[in-house]
Design a protein around this motif. Sequence first.
Motif, PDB file in Angstrom:
ATOM      1  N   PHE A 475       0.821  -1.216   0.000  1.00 47.19           N
ATOM      2  CA  PHE A 475       0.000   0.000   0.000  1.00 47.19           C
ATOM      3  C   PHE A 475       0.857   1.269   0.000  1.00 47.19           C
ATOM      4  CE2 PHE A 475      -3.239  -3.009   1.608  1.00 47.19           C
ATOM      5  CZ  PHE A 475      -4.259  -2.711   0.723  1.00 47.19           C
ATOM      6  N   ASP A 476       1.942   1.255   0.757  1.00 47.41           N
ATOM      7  CA  ASP A 476       2.809   2.436   0.759  1.00 47.41           C
ATOM      8  C   ASP A 476       3.449   2.645  -0.606  1.00 47.41           C
ATOM      9  OD1 ASP A 476       2.206   2.886   3.391  1.00 47.41           O
ATOM     10  OD2 ASP A 476       4.038   1.964   4.188  1.00 47.41           O
ATOM     11  N   GLY A 477       3.783   1.537  -1.270  1.00 45.25           N
ATOM     12  CA  GLY A 477       4.391   1.645  -2.597  1.00 45.25           C
ATOM     13  C   GLY A 477       3.440   2.265  -3.605  1.00 45.25           C
ATOM     14  N   GLU A 489      -3.002  15.537  -5.777  1.00 43.36           N
ATOM     15  CA  GLU A 489      -2.840  16.410  -4.620  1.00 43.36           C
ATOM     16  C   GLU A 489      -2.581  15.626  -3.342  1.00 43.36           C
ATOM     17  OE1 GLU A 489      -5.735  19.337  -1.997  1.00 43.36           O
ATOM     18  OE2 GLU A 489      -6.013  19.234  -4.167  1.00 43.36           O
ATOM     19  N   ALA A 490      -3.288  14.525  -3.152  1.00 43.98           N
ATOM     20  CA  ALA A 490      -3.128  13.737  -1.926  1.00 43.98           C
ATOM     21  C   ALA A 490      -3.576  12.311  -2.193  1.00 43.98           C
ATOM     22  CB  ALA A 490      -3.943  14.333  -0.776  1.00 43.98           C
ATOM     23  N   VAL A 491      -2.969  11.360  -1.469  1.00 41.88           N
ATOM     24  CA  VAL A 491      -3.307   9.942  -1.567  1.00 41.88           C
ATOM     25  C   VAL A 491      -3.399   9.386  -0.158  1.00 41.88           C
ATOM     26  CG1 VAL A 491      -2.629   7.662  -2.393  1.00 41.88           C
ATOM     27  CG2 VAL A 491      -2.145   9.687  -3.789  1.00 41.88           C
ATOM     28  N   GLY A 492      -4.442   8.650   0.113  1.00 38.97           N
ATOM     29  CA  GLY A 492      -4.579   7.993   1.408  1.00 38.97           C
ATOM     30  C   GLY A 492      -5.386   6.725   1.265  1.00 38.97           C
ATOM     31  N   PHE A 493      -5.424   5.926   2.318  1.00 34.28           N
ATOM     32  CA  PHE A 493      -6.247   4.719   2.284  1.00 34.28           C
ATOM     33  C   PHE A 493      -6.808   4.449   3.672  1.00 34.28           C
ATOM     34  CE2 PHE A 493      -1.722   3.856   1.898  1.00 34.28           C
ATOM     35  CZ  PHE A 493      -1.414   3.076   3.009  1.00 34.28           C
ATOM     36  N   ILE A 494      -7.957   3.778   3.683  1.00 34.60           N
ATOM     37  CA  ILE A 494      -8.669   3.487   4.922  1.00 34.60           C
ATOM     38  C   ILE A 494      -9.412   2.169   4.728  1.00 34.60           C
ATOM     39  CG2 ILE A 494     -10.760   4.747   4.253  1.00 34.60           C
ATOM     40  CD1 ILE A 494     -10.997   5.637   7.189  1.00 34.60           C
ATOM     41  N   PRO A 530      -1.385   7.945   6.642  1.00 39.03           N
ATOM     42  CA  PRO A 530      -1.102   9.364   6.457  1.00 39.03           C
ATOM     43  C   PRO A 530      -1.593   9.791   5.065  1.00 39.03           C
ATOM     44  CG  PRO A 530       0.818   8.207   7.307  1.00 39.03           C
ATOM     45  CD  PRO A 530      -0.170   7.160   6.952  1.00 39.03           C
ATOM     46  N   GLY A 531      -2.211  10.915   4.996  1.00 39.39           N
ATOM     47  CA  GLY A 531      -2.741  11.391   3.724  1.00 39.39           C
ATOM     48  C   GLY A 531      -4.227  11.161   3.558  1.00 39.39           C
ATOM     49  N   TYR A 532      -4.821  10.281   4.393  1.00 36.72           N
ATOM     50  CA  TYR A 532      -6.253  10.022   4.246  1.00 36.72           C
ATOM     51  C   TYR A 532      -7.065  11.279   4.556  1.00 36.72           C
ATOM     52  CZ  TYR A 532     -10.982   8.699   5.549  1.00 36.72           C
ATOM     53  OH  TYR A 532     -12.351   8.660   5.666  1.00 36.72           O
ATOM     54  N   PHE A 533      -6.790  11.931   5.678  1.00 34.82           N
ATOM     55  CA  PHE A 533      -7.563  13.116   6.048  1.00 34.82           C
ATOM     56  C   PHE A 533      -7.364  14.244   5.034  1.00 34.82           C
ATOM     57  CE2 PHE A 533      -6.751  11.145  10.326  1.00 34.82           C
ATOM     58  CZ  PHE A 533      -8.050  10.686  10.504  1.00 34.82           C
ATOM     59  N   SER A 534      -6.164  14.335   4.463  1.00 30.83           N
ATOM     60  CA  SER A 534      -5.921  15.356   3.436  1.00 30.83           C
ATOM     61  C   SER A 534      -6.675  15.020   2.151  1.00 30.83           C
ATOM     62  CB  SER A 534      -4.424  15.457   3.143  1.00 30.83           C
ATOM     63  OG  SER A 534      -3.712  15.871   4.297  1.00 30.83           O
ATOM     64  N   GLU A 611     -15.721   7.789  16.736  1.00 30.82           N
ATOM     65  CA  GLU A 611     -14.812   7.027  15.870  1.00 30.82           C
ATOM     66  C   GLU A 611     -13.384   7.157  16.368  1.00 30.82           C
ATOM     67  OE1 GLU A 611     -17.063   7.258  11.550  1.00 30.82           O
ATOM     68  OE2 GLU A 611     -15.415   8.624  11.976  1.00 30.82           O
ATOM     69  N   SER A 612     -12.637   6.082  16.130  1.00 26.70           N
ATOM     70  CA  SER A 612     -11.216   6.047  16.476  1.00 26.70           C
ATOM     71  C   SER A 612     -10.423   5.616  15.251  1.00 26.70           C
ATOM     72  CB  SER A 612     -10.969   5.050  17.617  1.00 26.70           C
ATOM     73  OG  SER A 612     -11.766   5.342  18.740  1.00 26.70           O
ATOM     74  N   TYR A 613      -9.341   6.347  14.949  1.00 24.73           N
ATOM     75  CA  TYR A 613      -8.503   6.061  13.792  1.00 24.73           C
ATOM     76  C   TYR A 613      -7.130   5.590  14.275  1.00 24.73           C
ATOM     77  CZ  TYR A 613     -11.992   8.797  11.210  1.00 24.73           C
ATOM     78  OH  TYR A 613     -13.159   9.287  10.679  1.00 24.73           O
ATOM     79  N   VAL A 614      -6.734   4.399  13.813  1.00 22.23           N
ATOM     80  CA  VAL A 614      -5.429   3.828  14.144  1.00 22.23           C
ATOM     81  C   VAL A 614      -4.548   3.933  12.905  1.00 22.23           C
ATOM     82  CG1 VAL A 614      -4.233   1.714  14.810  1.00 22.23           C
ATOM     83  CG2 VAL A 614      -6.442   2.268  15.832  1.00 22.23           C
ATOM     84  N   PRO A 615      -3.266   4.284  13.055  1.00 18.78           N
ATOM     85  CA  PRO A 615      -2.404   4.370  11.871  1.00 18.78           C
ATOM     86  C   PRO A 615      -2.191   3.000  11.224  1.00 18.78           C
ATOM     87  CG  PRO A 615      -1.121   4.665  13.874  1.00 18.78           C
ATOM     88  CD  PRO A 615      -2.557   4.671  14.288  1.00 18.78           C
ATOM     89  N   PHE A 616      -2.251   2.985   9.909  1.00 18.40           N
ATOM     90  CA  PHE A 616      -2.096   1.742   9.164  1.00 18.40           C
ATOM     91  C   PHE A 616      -0.772   1.068   9.479  1.00 18.40           C
ATOM     92  CE2 PHE A 616      -0.429  -0.398   5.356  1.00 18.40           C
ATOM     93  CZ  PHE A 616      -1.413  -1.353   5.151  1.00 18.40           C
ATOM     94  N   ALA A 617       0.275   1.833   9.658  1.00 17.59           N
ATOM     95  CA  ALA A 617       1.595   1.240   9.913  1.00 17.59           C
ATOM     96  C   ALA A 617       1.592   0.411  11.188  1.00 17.59           C
ATOM     97  CB  ALA A 617       2.659   2.340   9.998  1.00 17.59           C
TER      98      ALA A 617
END
Length: 800
Positions: A475-477, A489-494, A530-534, A611-617
């Motif tokens: 996913f990071d790649g 402009e921005a890339v994120g995933f959830i 990182p980048g999801y909220f953006s 809601e609670s958001y945990v970092p993907f990493a």
Amino acid sequence: MDSLRQDLRYAIRTLTRTPGFTLAAGLTLALVIGANAVLFSAIHAMLLRPLPFPSPDSLVRIWCEQDSVTHASVSPPELLGWREHSKGFSQLAGFGRTSLNWTGASEPERVRAVRITPNFFSVVGVRPAHGRDFREEDAPAGGDTSAVLVSHGFWQRALGGGADVVGQTLVLNGRSHSVVGVLPEDFSFPEFSEETDVWVPEWQDPQQQGNHYQSVLGRLAPGTPLEAARADLERVAELIGEPEPGQSRHTVRMKGWQDHLTANSRDTLWMLWAAVGFVLLIACANVANLMLVRTMSRQRDGAIRAALGASQGRRLQQSLVESVLLSLFGGVLGVLLMLWGLELVRTLLPASLLRVAPLELNGTVLGFSALLSVGTGLLFGMAPAMHALGMNVLPLLRQSGSAVGARAGHPLRSALVLVQLALALVLMVGTGLIVRSLQNVQAVDPGFDAEGVVAARLTLAPDTYAEDSRKRAFFDGIAERLMARPGVEAVGFINDAPLGGSGSGGDFFLEGGSASPSERYYTEYRVASPGYFSAMRIAVRQGRDFGPQDTEKSAPIIIVNEAFVRKFLGGGEALGRRVRLGWSEEQPFREIVGVVEDVRHETLTEPAKPESYVPFAQYPLRAMTMLVRTHGPSASALAALREEVKAVDAEQPIYDLLPFTERVEKILLRPRATTRLLAAFAVLAVLLAGVGVYGVLAYSVSQRTRELGIRMALGAQPQQVLGLVLGQGLRLTAAGVGVGLIAAFGCTRLMAATLYGVEPFAPDIFLGVAVALSVISLVACWLPALRASRVPPSVSLRAE
């Protein structure tokens, strides 16, 4: 029968001699009969016709009820306990939607799948058309199954449709599976909006207490009522074990399967049918007025028939035969219009139900249309028929043909117009409330900006991407490669994107929180990069966003939303507080480093949940939704997503590619379609009511020609004649509007469940509709009044 044939021939001659009247009345009836038939076809298919399964009334949908979730999924131990101890159900089966990566074909593909207990199709009452059903040994302990059933469509589309399909191998999520059977062509599972391709047996792990992920379908034992079965499962819930720490014991909720499937459409369908029923009554009143005028103009003919010995029954038959024939003509035209109307109503109904209960022009719908046509003819034909029976024969026989007329202000005609105005007002008020409700929904701030965002779903194969490091690298790649593209402009995933129809949640422990077992801490879980909220332009209200410093080796962190802070922290300081998610006892306490704005995750009309958001990493998952905000066209961004995924892993399918605005539009599709239909019905009702007012006054003026001429000859001014006629129309309008307001006040209270952000009694809507209808009626009154005031007295008197 001879008299009926004679009356039928007479009615045909009469109607063909007045083609303008026949066509106008026929088209009016066609619109309302066709609209009623369309709504009946939907109600019959969705609510009245049983589901196409054996003994469908005994199929029941079951949930468990938790402290904060009224319709929660069921855990495997609960299902196993219910199956072992329940006496109210002959069988219980679990199922859950998923998707699988199918490789081995020319291109990797994501197939829609359902994981089921081996007895699932036995509960539903479906047998494979080819091969066999699942057996208990197809779901061995540990869940390492190798058997699958495929749908008829998937067999034809992807597997060639050959007779040797049984035993064929499918590589799903990197593992080989053997096809043991093909389901019948006419089978479709109505729980899901998309057709299922593959069915996989699933083992029930008795140790997965608290892992609620299964939907449950049961078949009632013979002779067992629904309430008795529910009480029996409540007894079993008490029997099978103690609740989890900090929770109360789970209770049971259940509903008939068809009632559950149609729950979201039932109120809309009944509301629309009520609306079109109002239009039908308005049309009947309108056509009845037209028929009454015809009867009045022909009343000397009726008197002659009566004098020659025609009985009241025969005269009544003659009048009703003409009205029923006219209505049947409208009904035939209405059936033709219905073929177009069915397409409009399909947009209001779930695609999953339309597969098993299609809207069609079948014998039942045609029979209803015929009965409705006959009933409508009898309804609007009764007023002129009763008038014809009640007339005084002798005075009519003494008059010359030119002298025969009718009273200018016949009370029955005025009453019919009053009914039209009242029904039109009720329908307009209801439509106004629905329009206001839709405007409120569209004005809701979802907490994100969908414009310029494209989305795609990715689910990694468990064997290929078993290690967390491989998930992160994949996913990071892709995110890095997409960010290098121009215009991005921005890339994120959830894991669960907003308005996607899915979600997950559970308990958590708040450090320093209440120790009371009655106070439960429950939150929706999200895993984001990182980048999801953006990418979604979700504002960070306090603290910070996720960043590259948040790795698997850094301190555990979490981001919460404003609803979380309000509910669990009393709106106070959130940064620095620590929570531990209830996924497992091994979970560490996580420090809150940020607070983001609330997002309407499930629907636009439901407030945001904590809601609670945990970092993907720190918690990598295999299934994620990629979100790309771009300045370019959506098609280019979607193509870029495909290319980059293929560059990282050519065997990885990508699915559900779409601009994110389409998700929002999908949520609004059914409310908009409902509003448009109601608005169309309201416009038709107002037009019919306006024509009714105009017709009554125009006929009144024509009958009062001599009176008005005498008034003007004696010195009455045109303005006085104008006021005289307008006064008659305004009194009629005021009475109709007054009755309509009273009726609307009662009827709109039944709409409360379908409204959002507006009360059933909204004074501005009631007042605005009353004024609008009064203005329309005033215009309808003005035209015949103006004509009456402009006729010279000499012309009026000479007409006599």
